[in-house]
Design a protein around this motif. Structure first.
Motif, PDB file in Angstrom:
ATOM      1  N   MET A 202      69.053  43.102 -47.882  1.00  0.00           N
ATOM      2  CA  MET A 202      67.991  44.106 -47.672  1.00  0.00           C
ATOM      3  C   MET A 202      66.607  43.402 -47.815  1.00  0.00           C
ATOM      4  N   ALA A 203      66.422  42.461 -48.946  1.00  0.00           N
ATOM      5  CA  ALA A 203      65.157  41.997 -49.266  1.00  0.00           C
ATOM      6  C   ALA A 203      64.857  41.342 -47.921  1.00  0.00           C
ATOM      7  N   MET A 204      65.769  40.353 -47.719  1.00  0.00           N
ATOM      8  CA  MET A 204      65.511  39.451 -46.414  1.00  0.00           C
ATOM      9  C   MET A 204      65.149  40.215 -45.140  1.00  0.00           C
ATOM     10  N   SER A 205      65.833  41.548 -44.898  1.00  0.00           N
ATOM     11  CA  SER A 205      65.752  42.184 -43.903  1.00  0.00           C
ATOM     12  C   SER A 205      64.205  42.545 -43.986  1.00  0.00           C
ATOM     13  N   GLY A 206      63.714  42.918 -45.193  1.00  0.00           N
ATOM     14  CA  GLY A 206      62.309  43.441 -45.574  1.00  0.00           C
ATOM     15  C   GLY A 206      61.347  42.572 -44.866  1.00  0.00           C
ATOM     16  N   VAL A 207      61.638  41.233 -45.253  1.00  0.00           N
ATOM     17  CA  VAL A 207      60.813  40.124 -44.996  1.00  0.00           C
ATOM     18  C   VAL A 207      60.450  39.901 -43.458  1.00  0.00           C
ATOM     19  N   CYS A 208      61.750  39.830 -42.897  1.00  0.00           N
ATOM     20  CA  CYS A 208      61.690  39.809 -41.422  1.00  0.00           C
ATOM     21  C   CYS A 208      61.180  40.701 -40.657  1.00  0.00           C
ATOM     22  N   MET A 209      61.384  41.967 -41.063  1.00  0.00           N
ATOM     23  CA  MET A 209      60.770  43.200 -40.273  1.00  0.00           C
ATOM     24  C   MET A 209      59.262  43.057 -40.282  1.00  0.00           C
ATOM     25  N   GLN A 210      58.316  42.684 -41.648  1.00  0.00           N
ATOM     26  CA  GLN A 210      57.218  42.714 -42.039  1.00  0.00           C
ATOM     27  C   GLN A 210      56.768  41.534 -41.133  1.00  0.00           C
ATOM     28  N   ALA A 211      57.385  40.346 -40.848  1.00  0.00           N
ATOM     29  CA  ALA A 211      56.838  39.438 -40.230  1.00  0.00           C
ATOM     30  C   ALA A 211      56.787  39.676 -38.579  1.00  0.00           C
TER      31      ALA A 211
ATOM     32  N   SER B 210      64.003  40.427 -34.707  1.00  0.00           N
ATOM     33  CA  SER B 210      63.997  41.817 -35.024  1.00  0.00           C
ATOM     34  C   SER B 210      65.398  42.178 -35.062  1.00  0.00           C
ATOM     35  N   ILE B 211      66.331  41.584 -34.263  1.00  0.00           N
ATOM     36  CA  ILE B 211      67.631  41.648 -34.268  1.00  0.00           C
ATOM     37  C   ILE B 211      68.388  41.101 -35.638  1.00  0.00           C
ATOM     38  N   VAL B 212      67.875  39.979 -36.095  1.00  0.00           N
ATOM     39  CA  VAL B 212      68.346  39.519 -37.286  1.00  0.00           C
ATOM     40  C   VAL B 212      68.033  40.471 -38.427  1.00  0.00           C
ATOM     41  N   ALA B 213      66.720  41.173 -38.361  1.00  0.00           N
ATOM     42  CA  ALA B 213      66.224  41.923 -39.757  1.00  0.00           C
ATOM     43  C   ALA B 213      67.159  43.313 -39.349  1.00  0.00           C
ATOM     44  N   VAL B 214      67.347  43.712 -38.119  1.00  0.00           N
ATOM     45  CA  VAL B 214      68.230  44.945 -38.097  1.00  0.00           C
ATOM     46  C   VAL B 214      69.652  44.816 -38.560  1.00  0.00           C
TER      47      VAL B 214
END
Length: 331
Positions: A72-81, A237-241
């Motif tokens: 979930m932390a990595m998802s947050g990083v990618c989404m913010q990027a 985005s796909i990776v983050a989701v």
């Protein structure tokens, strides 16, 4: 502020030490307690009933918390990027609730498909993401408009799966655990399934780290480098989701984890995603494991959901970030 290599190494080592301490504390939170020596003997030398109980009941939960927090932390990083917005979080902008709704439906009506729940959850998360992005877009993405739209979409999907839970009388154990973010009944089978998706998520995060760094530049600069910025945003985005959906399917809907961790991580290791992503994974494991342990121990023998603990911590953090929302992403 420039983060030196020495500071980065220290941050990684200290966080790893905290994770090991948190692991031991989590292992001993509850009615049974063992020392490190007793644990070692029970695992590798001779049978110990107390160690066997801890191994079967607590270890799966602890490992799920560690792996889930990292994802979930990595998802947050990618989404913010992708959104160049330090306020973006899969839980806040509705992705987690969309993923949770899909997971609840599958868990309730198609239990035989349980190992594939993250895939269906991913579909729900993507639908929620596109809805939020489409409604928030008006020539550009405003951080405040994104948050407000995300809150509305999150409320919609949250209402759907909570209404479903009420209609069924809370009779579906799998669905209820997703809704309440309850990982108390996790087994080694859940750990094996989550491990597969965690490895996939980690590999994808490594592959997109360089692309995340590109998005910290202006669109004109990225286009000038000959990069298709729309394609890059879509891939990340796909990776983050995917990562947020896997977390939601296996753990439940938890807000603020993907918001708090990247923010703290940037302060400690900087904005280079080649360092930020792995460190956020480590820090996410620590924070979510501590939240789950607090939930287990603060009112023992009763439990408080880790989602509630994260909400208590994350609410004030969101207010602080909203006040600082004029800051440019990555600075």
């Amino acid at each position: 502020m420039k983060i030196t290599r020495k500071k980065t190494i220290i941050a990684f080592l200290l966080t790893l030490c905290i994770l090991l301490i948190a692991f031991f504390v989590a292992m001993n939170t509850g009615g049974l307690n063992v020392t490190v020596e007793e644990l070692f003997r029970g695992l590798f030398i001779e049978y110990d009933e107390r160690v066997a109980i801890i191994l079967e009941l607590r270890f799966p939960r602890i490992i799920v918390a560690i792996l889930g927090g990292a994802i979930m932390a990595m998802s947050g990083v990618c989404m913010q990027a992708v959104m160049r917005n330090p306020l973006a979080d899969p839980g806040i902008i509705g992705i987690s609730s969309g993923a949770a709704f899909a997971a609840v439906i599958v868990s309730s009506f198609f239990p035989a498909l349980a190992p594939f729940t993250p895939i269906f959850s991913f579909a729900g998360g993507m639908i929620a993401f596109f809805v939020v992005y489409a409604l928030a877009w008006n020539k550009e993405i405003s951080p405040i408009r994104l948050i407000l739209t995300g809150i509305a979409v999150d409320a919609f999907f949250t209402g759907l799966y909570q209404a479903f839970n009420a209609f069924t009388g809370n009779s579906y154990t799998g669905a209820a655990s997703i809704i309440n973010a309850n990982i108390s009944l996790k087994t080694w089978e859940d750990v094996y399934v989550l491990c597969i998706y965690a490895v996939i998520s980690l590999v994808l995060a490594v592959l997109v780290a360089g692309k995340c760094n590109l998005l910290s530049l202006s669109d004109k600069t990225v286009i000038g480098l000959g990069v298709n910025i729309t394609k890059v945003r879509m891939i990340i985005s796909i990776v983050a989701v995917l990562m947020a959906s896997v977390f939601t399917a296996m753990v439940g809907a938890v807000s603020f984890l993907g918001l708090i961790v990247p923010h703290i991580a940037r302060l400690l290791v900087g904005s280079d995603h080649k360092k930020l992503l792995p460190y956020s994974a480590l820090l996410g494991s620590v924070i979510f494991l501590i939240a789950d342990t607090l939930g287990r121990g603060i009112a023992y023998p009763y439990e408080i959901s880790s989602a509630i603990i994260m909400a208590i911590i994350g609410g004030p953090m969101l207010i602080i970030l909203l006040k600082r929302s004029g800051l440019v992403y990555g600075k």
